[in-house]
Design a protein around this motif. Structure first.
Motif, PDB file in Angstrom:
ATOM      1  N   ALA A 164       0.847  -1.189   0.000  1.00  0.00           N
ATOM      2  CA  ALA A 164       0.000   0.000   0.000  1.00  0.00           C
ATOM      3  C   ALA A 164       0.884   1.242   0.000  1.00  0.00           C
ATOM      4  O   ALA A 164       1.916   1.271   0.672  1.00  0.00           O
ATOM      5  CB  ALA A 164      -0.897   0.002   1.233  1.00  0.00           C
ATOM      6  N   PRO A 165       0.492   2.268  -0.754  1.00  0.00           N
ATOM      7  CA  PRO A 165       1.270   3.502  -0.745  1.00  0.00           C
ATOM      8  C   PRO A 165       1.307   4.111   0.657  1.00  0.00           C
ATOM      9  O   PRO A 165       0.319   4.025   1.393  1.00  0.00           O
ATOM     10  CB  PRO A 165       0.505   4.421  -1.702  1.00  0.00           C
ATOM     11  CG  PRO A 165      -0.402   3.532  -2.483  1.00  0.00           C
ATOM     12  CD  PRO A 165      -0.658   2.328  -1.638  1.00  0.00           C
ATOM     13  N   PRO A 166       2.419   4.706   1.053  1.00  0.00           N
ATOM     14  CA  PRO A 166       2.481   5.328   2.379  1.00  0.00           C
ATOM     15  C   PRO A 166       1.523   6.504   2.468  1.00  0.00           C
ATOM     16  O   PRO A 166       1.193   7.128   1.467  1.00  0.00           O
ATOM     17  CB  PRO A 166       3.943   5.787   2.493  1.00  0.00           C
ATOM     18  CG  PRO A 166       4.470   5.801   1.102  1.00  0.00           C
ATOM     19  CD  PRO A 166       3.647   4.853   0.293  1.00  0.00           C
ATOM     20  N   GLY A 167       1.066   6.760   3.672  1.00  0.00           N
ATOM     21  CA  GLY A 167       0.181   7.900   3.903  1.00  0.00           C
ATOM     22  C   GLY A 167      -1.288   7.608   3.715  1.00  0.00           C
ATOM     23  O   GLY A 167      -2.121   8.475   3.955  1.00  0.00           O
ATOM     24  N   LEU A 168      -1.646   6.379   3.298  1.00  0.00           N
ATOM     25  CA  LEU A 168      -3.055   6.042   3.164  1.00  0.00           C
ATOM     26  C   LEU A 168      -3.508   5.276   4.398  1.00  0.00           C
ATOM     27  O   LEU A 168      -2.799   4.401   4.886  1.00  0.00           O
ATOM     28  CB  LEU A 168      -3.304   5.184   1.919  1.00  0.00           C
ATOM     29  CG  LEU A 168      -3.167   5.877   0.577  1.00  0.00           C
ATOM     30  CD1 LEU A 168      -3.427   4.897  -0.556  1.00  0.00           C
ATOM     31  CD2 LEU A 168      -4.100   7.067   0.466  1.00  0.00           C
ATOM     32  N   SER A 169      -4.693   5.615   4.864  1.00  0.00           N
ATOM     33  CA  SER A 169      -5.253   4.958   6.043  1.00  0.00           C
ATOM     34  C   SER A 169      -6.700   4.592   5.791  1.00  0.00           C
ATOM     35  O   SER A 169      -7.405   5.275   5.048  1.00  0.00           O
ATOM     36  CB  SER A 169      -5.195   5.885   7.262  1.00  0.00           C
ATOM     37  OG  SER A 169      -3.871   6.196   7.592  1.00  0.00           O
ATOM     38  N   LEU A 170      -7.134   3.507   6.422  1.00  0.00           N
ATOM     39  CA  LEU A 170      -8.539   3.148   6.427  1.00  0.00           C
ATOM     40  C   LEU A 170      -9.160   3.879   7.612  1.00  0.00           C
ATOM     41  O   LEU A 170      -8.728   3.694   8.753  1.00  0.00           O
ATOM     42  CB  LEU A 170      -8.723   1.641   6.577  1.00  0.00           C
ATOM     43  CG  LEU A 170     -10.181   1.198   6.567  1.00  0.00           C
ATOM     44  CD1 LEU A 170     -10.737   1.267   5.140  1.00  0.00           C
ATOM     45  CD2 LEU A 170     -10.324  -0.198   7.111  1.00  0.00           C
ATOM     46  N   VAL A 171     -10.160   4.698   7.351  1.00  0.00           N
ATOM     47  CA  VAL A 171     -10.798   5.511   8.387  1.00  0.00           C
ATOM     48  C   VAL A 171     -12.184   4.938   8.665  1.00  0.00           C
ATOM     49  O   VAL A 171     -12.940   4.628   7.739  1.00  0.00           O
ATOM     50  CB  VAL A 171     -10.896   6.983   7.951  1.00  0.00           C
ATOM     51  CG1 VAL A 171     -11.623   7.818   9.002  1.00  0.00           C
ATOM     52  CG2 VAL A 171      -9.499   7.551   7.681  1.00  0.00           C
ATOM     53  N   PHE A 172     -12.498   4.783   9.963  1.00  0.00           N
ATOM     54  CA  PHE A 172     -13.800   4.243  10.360  1.00  0.00           C
ATOM     55  C   PHE A 172     -14.261   4.913  11.637  1.00  0.00           C
ATOM     56  O   PHE A 172     -13.484   5.534  12.358  1.00  0.00           O
ATOM     57  CB  PHE A 172     -13.724   2.718  10.549  1.00  0.00           C
ATOM     58  CG  PHE A 172     -12.662   2.253  11.492  1.00  0.00           C
ATOM     59  CD1 PHE A 172     -12.932   2.105  12.843  1.00  0.00           C
ATOM     60  CD2 PHE A 172     -11.391   1.962  11.027  1.00  0.00           C
ATOM     61  CE1 PHE A 172     -11.950   1.664  13.716  1.00  0.00           C
ATOM     62  CE2 PHE A 172     -10.400   1.527  11.888  1.00  0.00           C
ATOM     63  CZ  PHE A 172     -10.681   1.378  13.233  1.00  0.00           C
ATOM     64  N   GLY A 173     -15.548   4.797  11.888  1.00  0.00           N
ATOM     65  CA  GLY A 173     -16.134   5.397  13.075  1.00  0.00           C
ATOM     66  C   GLY A 173     -16.337   4.385  14.180  1.00  0.00           C
ATOM     67  O   GLY A 173     -16.531   3.196  13.932  1.00  0.00           O
ATOM     68  N   ILE A 174     -16.285   4.891  15.395  1.00  0.00           N
ATOM     69  CA  ILE A 174     -16.632   4.145  16.609  1.00  0.00           C
ATOM     70  C   ILE A 174     -17.454   5.123  17.438  1.00  0.00           C
ATOM     71  O   ILE A 174     -16.899   5.995  18.095  1.00  0.00           O
ATOM     72  CB  ILE A 174     -15.380   3.721  17.411  1.00  0.00           C
ATOM     73  CG1 ILE A 174     -14.492   2.804  16.614  1.00  0.00           C
ATOM     74  CG2 ILE A 174     -15.784   3.101  18.746  1.00  0.00           C
ATOM     75  CD1 ILE A 174     -15.090   1.452  16.341  1.00  0.00           C
ATOM     76  N   GLY A 175     -18.756   5.021  17.365  1.00  0.00           N
ATOM     77  CA  GLY A 175     -19.593   6.005  18.048  1.00  0.00           C
ATOM     78  C   GLY A 175     -19.267   7.391  17.515  1.00  0.00           C
ATOM     79  O   GLY A 175     -19.284   7.622  16.307  1.00  0.00           O
TER      80      GLY A 175
END
Length: 152
Positions: free
Chosen positions: A9-20
């Motif tokens: 995966a290219p650096p600087g990418l993140s999977l973003v998700f919610g928790i409440g």
């Protein structure tokens, strides 16, 4: 979304998700896939943040209650985010996935006012859409689960 590990995966990418009300991120390089929640078999005598074990792609994978782990209000998970750790796969039970985003943590360490346990779990803090974004640390999570007292 699937990241099979065939390509880096290219650096600087993140999977973003919610928790409440919280927003969390995991480095995309550590994410295997996101899936609908599967049945979980509870295990007696495990840390209270561990929901149990689920069979994911033919493997028994520990499933962590990410809301409980971060002290957020309990909610029914709508996604499992499976990750790779040195100890094997681990699934986070999460809220909705916002997507793969080019988000970066603020430079430096997490704010010093975060508790020691939080700094084991939170690698860094950033901001997304005027909300704090917690970058989770997978290895710290495994250590935190091992250190947690057994469920009664």
């Amino acid at each position: 979304m699937t990241n099979t590990g065939v390509t880096e995966a290219p650096p600087g990418l993140s999977l973003v998700f919610g928790i409440g009300e919280l927003l969390c991120a995991l480095a995309l390089r550590d994410v295997v896939e996101t899936i609908r929640p599967l049945p979980v078999q509870p295990l007696a005598g495990t840390a209270d943040v561990l929901l149990g074990v689920s069979v994911i792609r033919g493997l028994a994978v520990p499933v962590v209650d990410t809301a409980r782990l971060l002290g957020a209000a309990a909610e029914r998970p709508c996604r499992f985010v499976t990750t790779r750790t040195e100890q094997g796969p681990l699934a986070y039970a999460t809220g909705p996935v916002r997507g793969v985003l080019p988000v970066e943590p603020d430079p430096g360490r997490p704010p010093p006012m975060l508790a020691a346990a939080a700094t084991q779990l939170v690698a860094a803090v950033g901001v997304l859409d005027s909300q704090p974004l917690l970058f989770l640390r997978g290895a710290g999570l495994v250590a935190e689960i091992r250190a947690a007292p057994d469920a009664a």
